[in-house]
Design an enzyme around this catalytic site. Structure first.
Site, PDB file in Angstrom:
ATOM      1  N   GLY A   1     -10.176  -8.471  -0.924  1.00  0.00           N
ATOM      2  CA  GLY A   1      -8.864  -8.698  -0.341  1.00  0.00           C
ATOM      3  C   GLY A   1      -8.357 -10.110  -0.546  1.00  0.00           C
ATOM      4  O   GLY A   1      -7.210 -10.312  -0.969  1.00  0.00           O
TER       5      GLY A   1
ATOM      6  N   LYS B   1     -19.422 -16.002   2.429  1.00  0.00           N
ATOM      7  CA  LYS B   1     -20.813 -15.740   2.797  1.00  0.00           C
ATOM      8  C   LYS B   1     -21.638 -15.081   1.715  1.00  0.00           C
ATOM      9  O   LYS B   1     -21.167 -14.225   0.989  1.00  0.00           O
ATOM     10  CB  LYS B   1     -20.828 -14.839   4.039  1.00  0.00           C
TER      11      LYS B   1
ATOM     12  N   ARG C   1       0.819  -1.216   0.000  1.00  0.00           N
ATOM     13  CA  ARG C   1       0.000   0.000   0.000  1.00  0.00           C
ATOM     14  C   ARG C   1       0.851   1.263   0.000  1.00  0.00           C
ATOM     15  O   ARG C   1       0.431   2.284  -0.560  1.00  0.00           O
ATOM     16  CB  ARG C   1      -0.937   0.003   1.197  1.00  0.00           C
TER      17      ARG C   1
ATOM     18  N   GLY D   1     -13.218  -3.717   0.843  1.00  0.00           N
ATOM     19  CA  GLY D   1     -14.573  -3.227   1.111  1.00  0.00           C
ATOM     20  C   GLY D   1     -15.019  -2.184   0.100  1.00  0.00           C
ATOM     21  O   GLY D   1     -16.173  -2.173  -0.340  1.00  0.00           O
TER      22      GLY D   1
HETATM   23  P1  ADP Z   1     -12.816 -11.391  -0.677  1.00  0.00           P
HETATM   24  O1  ADP Z   1     -11.924 -10.953   0.452  1.00  0.00           O
HETATM   25  O2  ADP Z   1     -12.046 -11.631  -1.938  1.00  0.00           O
HETATM   26  O3  ADP Z   1     -14.009 -10.487  -0.851  1.00  0.00           O
HETATM   27  P2  ADP Z   1     -14.267 -13.211   1.026  1.00  0.00           P
HETATM   28  O4  ADP Z   1     -13.659 -12.556   2.228  1.00  0.00           O
HETATM   29  O5  ADP Z   1     -15.696 -13.004   0.778  1.00  0.00           O
HETATM   30  O6  ADP Z   1     -13.420 -12.835  -0.278  1.00  0.00           O
HETATM   31  O7  ADP Z   1     -14.077 -14.785   1.130  1.00  0.00           O
HETATM   32  C1  ADP Z   1     -12.820 -15.384   1.291  1.00  0.00           C
HETATM   33  C2  ADP Z   1     -12.907 -16.608   2.158  1.00  0.00           C
HETATM   34  O8  ADP Z   1     -13.882 -17.531   1.679  1.00  0.00           O
HETATM   35  C3  ADP Z   1     -11.601 -17.361   2.191  1.00  0.00           C
HETATM   36  O9  ADP Z   1     -11.069 -17.301   3.491  1.00  0.00           O
HETATM   37  C4  ADP Z   1     -11.983 -18.789   1.805  1.00  0.00           C
HETATM   38  O10 ADP Z   1     -11.339 -19.780   2.589  1.00  0.00           O
HETATM   39  C5  ADP Z   1     -13.473 -18.810   2.072  1.00  0.00           C
HETATM   40  N1  ADP Z   1     -14.151 -19.881   1.317  1.00  0.00           N
HETATM   41  C6  ADP Z   1     -14.183 -20.054  -0.016  1.00  0.00           C
HETATM   42  N2  ADP Z   1     -14.848 -21.180  -0.326  1.00  0.00           N
HETATM   43  C7  ADP Z   1     -15.255 -21.736   0.842  1.00  0.00           C
HETATM   44  C8  ADP Z   1     -15.979 -22.922   1.188  1.00  0.00           C
HETATM   45  N3  ADP Z   1     -16.439 -23.771   0.266  1.00  0.00           N
HETATM   46  N4  ADP Z   1     -16.211 -23.165   2.508  1.00  0.00           N
HETATM   47  C9  ADP Z   1     -15.759 -22.301   3.455  1.00  0.00           C
HETATM   48  N5  ADP Z   1     -15.072 -21.186   3.179  1.00  0.00           N
HETATM   49  C10 ADP Z   1     -14.814 -20.891   1.902  1.00  0.00           C
HETATM   50 MG    MG Z   2     -12.152 -11.156   2.615  1.00  0.00          MG
END
Ligand code: ADP
Ligand code: MG
Length: 390
Positions: A347, A197, A36, A370
């Protein structure tokens, strides 16, 4: 991009307050990842070349409105000084008489780093008096902190009411690429959503469904959709509260939503668990879905083959464990080889692409987790709205 940038203002001999995103990871008093800080250098170097004196401010961690020694900006100042190759003077507050006295004496070419803005509760409260005090230090405000632009805080939004306010290069780049993908995308436009989620991303799903031609859903998020289809998902991560919403989305979207056709399941949440590849409606009790399967990767490949624009947010499996990273890395690889605008937000998704060594092969990897999500929801970010229009 309809916002003014550092190119549109004359900063020669001016004091410029730059909001940067120096919210970096620290360990034992040193910066462990300076990405960053590096990302802000083009803006800082440009302003210095143009003859400005720089006053930098950022938040760091969540000190909750009080001075917290572990969140002081000193390690950031040390690293910035190394990267800039010129002295950086770090102050112990961001407002107040002492800061004002120091700032009154700075000269073009000087670089001052203010203390963590979140040591004052007024920062997150977007207190206008506090914003005015910050603004009083400078002649021009530059916002280069895209990662904080979704927060209406004093140093991101409030301050812009009291000074001419323009975007830095990083902010400009983020708005340009995220905007290109979401405002006027070249079709076919394919979005890929994953992550843990559904509830975090319902607004994103709804907004993307309005714009994209296909929405690929994987990761933990897909499990809630499987439940909406009436499948047993064993011990998989599912959000019971979101099953009804998933059902509504499926009914409305029809074939626009592309779901996994096979999944990698494990008998424990462990890289060394026993594994199987099964259809999503054949997950035995006691097993959990942790990645997409090989047939799914082929399905996603054909859904992506003619894409001209791709937006991806959220890993397709538990990529932190090598045995469940295949789907995520395969999709990163597919994107790297497409003749399309490819934009990565989030992230963990950015971390996955970096881990795959493919960040350079994407059109744009957003630095704002975010902030990029709120952008994909179609929201106007307050830190952006406050900048001057072109
Ligand atoms: P980003 O930061 O890219 O927006 P998220 O924070 O929404 O992504 O999600 C990332 C997390 O989702 C990771 O820690 C990953 O392990 C988890 N994840 C992905 N697939 C699964 C799954 N099938 N079951 C549980 N966790 C999962
Ligand atoms: Mg995340």
């Amino acid at each position: 991009m309809n916002k003014q940038t550092v190119r549109d203002v004359d900063v020669k001999g001016k004091r410029v307050l730059v909001r940067v995103d120096f919210n970096v990871p620290l360990k034992d008093g040193t910066v462990t990842d300076d990405t960053r800080i590096r990302a802000a250098l083009p803006t800082l170097e440009h302003l210095l070349q143009q003859g400005a004196a720089l006053i930098l401010c950022s938040h760091l961690g969540r000190p909750k409105g009080k001075v917290a020694p572990e969140y002081r900006m000193d390690p950031v100042g040390v690293r910035l000084q190394e990267l800039l190759g010129r002295p950086v003077r770090k102050l112990d507050d961001c407002v107040g008489p002492e800061v004002e006295t120091t700032i009154a004496a700075i000269q073009p070419g000087d670089v001052v780093l203010l203390e963590n803005t979140r040591f004052h509760a007024e920062e997150t409260a977007n207190d206008l008096n506090f914003a005015k005090q910050l603004a009083g230090l400078a002649d021009i405000f530059v916002n280069d902190a895209f990662g904080a632009a979704h927060r209406a805080h004093a140093s991101t939004e409030g301050v812009a009411h009291y000074l001419p306010a323009v975007a830095g290069f990083l902010m400009e780049k983020e708005l340009e690429f995220l905007g290109r993908a979401t405002e006027n995308p070249e079709h076919p436009y394919v979005a890929i959503l994953g992550g843990a989620k559904v509830s975090d991303k319902i607004a994103v799903i709804e907004n993307l469904l309005r714009q994209c031609d296909r929405l690929i859903i994987g990761g933990g998020m897909a499990n809630t959709f499987f439940r909406a289809m009436g499948f047993d998902t064993g011990d998989s991560l599912v959000e019971e509260d979101a099953v009804a919403t998933a059902k509504t989305l499926l009914e409305a979207a029809g074939s626009q939503i592309v779901l996994p056709v096979d999944v990698v399941i494990a008998d424990r949440f462990d890289n060394d668990a026993n594994l199987k590849v099964v259809a999503p409606n054949a997950v035995p009790a006691g097993w959990r879905i942790l990645d997409v399967g090989p047939k799914t990767i082929a399905t996603f490949e054909s859904a992506l083959s003619d894409a001209r624009t791709v937006v991806w947010n959220g890993p397709l499996g538990v990529f932190e464990m090598p045995n469940f990273a295949k789907g995520t890395f395969a999709v990163a690889d597919l994107l790297a080889n497409l003749d399309a605008v490819t934009v990565i937000g989030g992230g963990d998704s950015a971390a996955a692409v970096a881990q795959a060594g493919l960040a350079d092969r994407m059109t744009h990897v957003s630095t704002g987790g975010g902030a990029s999500l709120e952008f994909l929801e179609g929201k106007v970010l307050p830190g952006v709205a406050a900048l001057q229009d072109k």
